[in-house]
Design an enzyme around this catalytic site. Sequence first.
Site, mmCIF file in Angstrom:
data_model
loop_
_atom_site.group_PDB
_atom_site.id
_atom_site.type_symbol
_atom_site.label_atom_id
_atom_site.label_comp_id
_atom_site.label_asym_id
_atom_site.label_seq_id
_atom_site.Cartn_x
_atom_site.Cartn_y
_atom_site.Cartn_z
ATOM 1 N NE ARG A 24 -1.929 -1.537 3.464
ATOM 2 C CZ ARG A 24 -2.231 -1.432 4.754
ATOM 3 N NH1 ARG A 24 -3.412 -0.990 5.125
ATOM 4 N NH2 ARG A 24 -1.367 -1.770 5.678
ATOM 5 C CG ASN A 42 -3.661 -4.689 3.251
ATOM 6 O OD1 ASN A 42 -3.158 -4.599 2.145
ATOM 7 N ND2 ASN A 42 -2.949 -4.669 4.359
#
Length: 99
Positions: A24, A42
């Site tokens: 990320r 996520n």
Amino acid sequence: MSTAGPLKSVDYEVFGRVQGVCFRMYTEGEAKKIGVVGWVKNTSKGTVTGQVQGPEDKVNSMKSWLSKVGSPSSRIDRTNFSNEKTISKLEYSNFSIRY
């Protein structure tokens, strides 16, 4: 952000070893470098999902990165893109990590 050409929006989901590998954080960094907006997070099933918006060429660059590059210790098995469409204006002002 320069809007040369049509603005595009696309949803994505990345499969493989993409959690616990700073995916990320690297995605956010790459998006800001390329100049697209949107988000990344996520999922509970071990994938990374999100949305990218921006000029078509920049969205295409980000799609390529999400499909082939990722974070240094990630392993991308496949990336699914969906809901790709032309938009009249950006829905986000930046690229962010969602939790």
